[in-house]
Design a protein around this motif. Structure first.
Motif, PDB file in Angstrom:
ATOM      1  N   LEU A 109       0.839  -1.196   0.000  1.00  0.00           N
ATOM      2  CA  LEU A 109       0.000   0.000   0.000  1.00  0.00           C
ATOM      3  C   LEU A 109       0.877   1.251   0.000  1.00  0.00           C
ATOM      4  CD1 LEU A 109      -3.001   0.924   0.149  1.00  0.00           C
ATOM      5  CD2 LEU A 109      -2.672   1.114   2.607  1.00  0.00           C
ATOM      6  N   THR A 130      -2.562   7.204   2.511  1.00  0.00           N
ATOM      7  CA  THR A 130      -3.302   5.989   2.874  1.00  0.00           C
ATOM      8  C   THR A 130      -4.756   6.286   3.220  1.00  0.00           C
ATOM      9  OG1 THR A 130      -2.482   6.152   5.149  1.00  0.00           O
ATOM     10  CG2 THR A 130      -1.274   4.696   3.659  1.00  0.00           C
ATOM     11  N   THR A 132      -6.754   3.687   1.095  1.00  0.00           N
ATOM     12  CA  THR A 132      -7.312   2.517   1.784  1.00  0.00           C
ATOM     13  C   THR A 132      -8.784   2.269   1.459  1.00  0.00           C
ATOM     14  OG1 THR A 132      -5.669   2.692   3.546  1.00  0.00           O
ATOM     15  CG2 THR A 132      -7.675   1.439   4.046  1.00  0.00           C
ATOM     16  N   ARG A 166      -5.881  -8.161  -1.316  1.00  0.00           N
ATOM     17  CA  ARG A 166      -4.770  -7.911  -0.399  1.00  0.00           C
ATOM     18  C   ARG A 166      -4.286  -9.251   0.128  1.00  0.00           C
ATOM     19  NH1 ARG A 166      -7.664  -3.837   3.523  1.00  0.00           N
ATOM     20  NH2 ARG A 166      -9.388  -5.138   2.897  1.00  0.00           N
TER      21      ARG A 166
END
Length: 146
Positions: A54, A65, A69, A83
């Protein structure tokens, strides 16, 4: 000098308006695939190099992030990416392409290419614009780091 200060003579505004038009163009094309323009950028980065963290993805796209995210979670829920714990370091999570992203890569690229061609931007003009924008970006980057 006063004429320089009009909105229509501002390079920043021309770039802003052009960005808005590109985002609209890409968004219209990508809607049929069920992805947004920022999600397309994620896919582009992963098509270049799959299985990155990430943090690496955020650095590549210049996104934090906090922005990345939730987007990754939506893309995972829609079957584009997944992921996984990295084999080399189980503390890290890699972002990986799913089959859907691999299988639709060519269709997405072709749809985007068709739209660019429809705008009457030929390959030479495209490359010239890219070169000029990279020069401008480098100048701005150097200036902001001083």
């Amino acid at each position: 000098m006063q004429n320089f200060l009009t909105l229509d003579n501002q390079l920043c505004f021309a770039i802003y308006e052009t960005n808005s038009q590109f985002t609209k163009l890409y968004s219209n094309v990508l809607q049929s695939f069920g992805i947004t323009y920022p999600q397309y950028l994620v896919l582009l980065a992963l098509w270049e190099k799959d299985e990155i963290t990430l943090k690496e993805l955020g650095e590549r796209l210049n996104l934090g992030t906090g922005t990345l995210t939730p987007m990754i979670k939506r893309m995972e829920a829609n079957g584009w990416i997944k992921r996984e714990r990295m084999i080399s370091d189980e503390r890290k999570v890699a972002i990986c392409l799913q089959e859907k992203a691999i299988n639709q890569k060519d269709d997405i690229h072709q749809a985007i290419a068709n739209e660019v061609i429809a705008c009457q931007i030929d390959l030479n003009e495209y490359q010239l614009l890219m070169d000029q924008l990279k020069i401008l970006q480098n100048k701005l980057t150097i200036r902001s780091s001083n």
